[in-house]
Enzyme design. Structure first.
Site, PDB file in Angstrom:
ATOM      1  N   TYR A 167      37.318  33.384  39.308  1.00  0.00           N
ATOM      2  CA  TYR A 167      38.164  33.059  40.177  1.00  0.00           C
ATOM      3  C   TYR A 167      37.324  31.774  40.963  1.00  0.00           C
ATOM      4  O   TYR A 167      36.284  31.492  40.522  1.00  0.00           O
ATOM      5  CB  TYR A 167      37.644  34.487  41.893  1.00  0.00           C
ATOM      6  N   TYR A 219      32.554  36.949  48.878  1.00  0.00           N
ATOM      7  CA  TYR A 219      32.884  36.518  47.664  1.00  0.00           C
ATOM      8  C   TYR A 219      31.057  36.919  46.705  1.00  0.00           C
ATOM      9  O   TYR A 219      31.146  37.155  45.757  1.00  0.00           O
ATOM     10  CB  TYR A 219      33.225  35.621  46.492  1.00  0.00           C
TER      11      TYR A 219
HETATM   12  P1  NAI Z   1      40.071  46.440  37.960  1.00  0.00           P
HETATM   13  O1  NAI Z   1      38.527  46.824  38.548  1.00  0.00           O
HETATM   14  O2  NAI Z   1      40.790  47.027  37.790  1.00  0.00           O
HETATM   15  O3  NAI Z   1      39.478  46.196  36.800  1.00  0.00           O
HETATM   16  C1  NAI Z   1      37.386  45.969  36.689  1.00  0.00           C
HETATM   17  C2  NAI Z   1      37.121  46.565  35.159  1.00  0.00           C
HETATM   18  O4  NAI Z   1      35.818  46.344  34.867  1.00  0.00           O
HETATM   19  C3  NAI Z   1      37.074  47.988  35.142  1.00  0.00           C
HETATM   20  O5  NAI Z   1      38.014  48.624  33.954  1.00  0.00           O
HETATM   21  C4  NAI Z   1      35.758  48.396  34.728  1.00  0.00           C
HETATM   22  O6  NAI Z   1      35.879  49.908  34.333  1.00  0.00           O
HETATM   23  C5  NAI Z   1      35.219  47.300  33.939  1.00  0.00           C
HETATM   24  N1  NAI Z   1      33.670  47.272  33.986  1.00  0.00           N
HETATM   25  C6  NAI Z   1      32.636  47.694  35.560  1.00  0.00           C
HETATM   26  N2  NAI Z   1      32.003  47.119  34.075  1.00  0.00           N
HETATM   27  C7  NAI Z   1      31.817  47.339  32.860  1.00  0.00           C
HETATM   28  C8  NAI Z   1      30.624  47.338  31.846  1.00  0.00           C
HETATM   29  N3  NAI Z   1      29.338  47.731  31.999  1.00  0.00           N
HETATM   30  N4  NAI Z   1      31.026  47.146  30.236  1.00  0.00           N
HETATM   31  C9  NAI Z   1      32.203  47.051  30.207  1.00  0.00           C
HETATM   32  N5  NAI Z   1      33.666  47.327  31.499  1.00  0.00           N
HETATM   33  C10 NAI Z   1      32.911  47.393  32.497  1.00  0.00           C
HETATM   34  O7  NAI Z   1      39.681  45.056  38.536  1.00  0.00           O
HETATM   35  P2  NAI Z   1      40.590  43.131  38.355  1.00  0.00           P
HETATM   36  O8  NAI Z   1      40.383  42.638  39.423  1.00  0.00           O
HETATM   37  O9  NAI Z   1      41.816  44.070  37.285  1.00  0.00           O
HETATM   38  O10 NAI Z   1      39.073  42.959  37.403  1.00  0.00           O
HETATM   39  C11 NAI Z   1      39.916  41.892  36.314  1.00  0.00           C
HETATM   40  C12 NAI Z   1      38.773  40.479  35.933  1.00  0.00           C
HETATM   41  O11 NAI Z   1      39.965  39.702  37.308  1.00  0.00           O
HETATM   42  C13 NAI Z   1      37.372  40.104  36.635  1.00  0.00           C
HETATM   43  O12 NAI Z   1      36.295  39.943  36.244  1.00  0.00           O
HETATM   44  C14 NAI Z   1      37.543  40.235  38.271  1.00  0.00           C
HETATM   45  O13 NAI Z   1      36.836  39.384  38.661  1.00  0.00           O
HETATM   46  C15 NAI Z   1      38.869  39.515  37.806  1.00  0.00           C
HETATM   47  N6  NAI Z   1      39.638  38.586  38.843  1.00  0.00           N
HETATM   48  C16 NAI Z   1      39.591  39.495  39.860  1.00  0.00           C
HETATM   49  C17 NAI Z   1      40.759  39.250  40.974  1.00  0.00           C
HETATM   50  C18 NAI Z   1      41.023  39.890  42.107  1.00  0.00           C
HETATM   51  O14 NAI Z   1      40.816  39.557  43.234  1.00  0.00           O
HETATM   52  N7  NAI Z   1      41.273  41.259  41.525  1.00  0.00           N
HETATM   53  C19 NAI Z   1      40.745  38.059  41.651  1.00  0.00           C
HETATM   54  C20 NAI Z   1      40.395  36.928  40.275  1.00  0.00           C
HETATM   55  C21 NAI Z   1      39.677  37.356  38.720  1.00  0.00           C
END
Ligand code: NAI
Length: 270
Positions: free
Chosen positions: A150, A160
């Site tokens: 991000y 953030y």
């Molecule tokens: P999400 O909450 O659906 O996915 C985050 C994932 O990280 C979850 O599946 C969770 O179980 C996993 N996770 C957490 N701890 C873990 C560990 N120890 N080992 C393995 N997996 C682990 O949310 P999202 O938004 O789909 O996130 C995916 C990526 O996108 C992240 O890196 C997030 O920072 C990034 N992102 C999200 C934005 C948003 O506004 N949602 C914007 C820009 C980037």
């Protein structure tokens, strides 16, 4: 629409928790484009999420792995090659979590144990994933590795919190490891800097609903959705982007290069 862009390609997808997850949408899109993959997530997320449903839908196997555990990651890489019948072509790292954010600690009041844990999960895990793949020589030539990030890595968004620092580290790891992966294995490594997106991780950020509307009004093309991100990731896993590496690629409808939009100006006019 499907173009068979990933026909015959095999991969690992981290981070699909529920149908809102960017990784979930990406898995569905990769499946539609002919790719096969192993799904992985932290053991605790397996219990909370609905990953079984996604596995069934896409004909995939699940291998649990805590992305902070080198042992889990080494096991994941070995098992993925066994299940998929050979080396890996693509990897998606879609993992993020800040303990300070979860516990309501401000940036000026971090608890450093929380900071370290969040950094390990959100940033160092990307190095660990790549080191496991590299040491096992698990990637095919012209493979592609993508992590999600991000824009708070470049510009300050106060709420953030420490995730901004984690994303700056993550983007740096993509460049540093991208050099070695490129030289030694002809594998590319990039980060996609995505618009705010309504997912479990996204909604953890304070004031998220106002912020997502603000970003939408600031972006000439509007916010990029999770599905848009999935489509973009498919291009980076396809053979059409073989020489794109060590880049942080903004995927945000133009937000990052917009000073101000007419809608925002209008909201201040008397
Ligand atoms: P999400 O909450 O659906 O996915 C985050 C994932 O990280 C979850 O599946 C969770 O179980 C996993 N996770 C957490 N701890 C873990 C560990 N120890 N080992 C393995 N997996 C682990 O949310 P999202 O938004 O789909 O996130 C995916 C990526 O996108 C992240 O890196 C997030 O920072 C990034 N992102 C999200 C934005 C948003 O506004 N949602 C914007 C820009 C980037």
């Amino acid at each position: 629409m499907s173009f068979n862009l990933l026909k015959g390609k095999k991969g690992i997808i981290f981070g699909a928790l529920d149908a809102n997850s960017i990784a979930w949408k990406t898995a569905e899109t990769i499946h539609a484009e002919g790719g096969t993959f192993v799904l992985t997530n932290a053991p605790i997320a397996m219990r909370m999420g609905q990953i079984d449903e996604l596995a069934k839908k896409t004909g995939s196997k699940i291998v649990p792995a805590d992305a902070t555990s080198v042992e889990d990651l080494d096991n994941l890489v070995t098992q993925a090659m066994e299940i998929l019948g050979g080396k890996i072509d693509f990897v998606l790292h879609a993992i993020g979590m800040s303990v300070n954010v979860r516990k309501g600690r401000d940036y000026t009041d971090e608890k450093y144990d929380f900071t370290t844990k969040g950094w390990d999960v959100s940033a160092l895990s990307f190095h660990k994933v790549m080191q496991s793949l590299y040491k096992a020589d698990a990637m095919n030539e012209w493979g592609s590795i993508v992590a999600l990030t991000y824009m708070a890595a470049q510009r300050t968004f106060p709420d953030y919190n420490d995730m901004a620092d984690n994303k700056a580290y993550l983007e740096s790891v993509a460049r540093s490891f991208g050099y070695f992966f490129g030289k030694e294995k002809k594998v590319r490594v990039n980060t996609i800097s995505q618009s705010p997106t309504a997912t479990t991780a996204g909604q953890g950020v304070k004031g998220f609903n106002s912020f997502i509307s603000y970003a939408d009004k600031m972006s000439p093309l509007g916010n990029a959705t999770a599905q848009d991100c999935a489509d973009y990731t498919v291009t980076l896993f396809s053979d059409l982007t073989k020489k794109v590496t060590m880049q942080n690629l903004f995927h945000d409808g133009g937000f990052s290069n917009t000073g101000v939009s007419q809608e925002i100006i209008d909201s201040f006019s008397d």
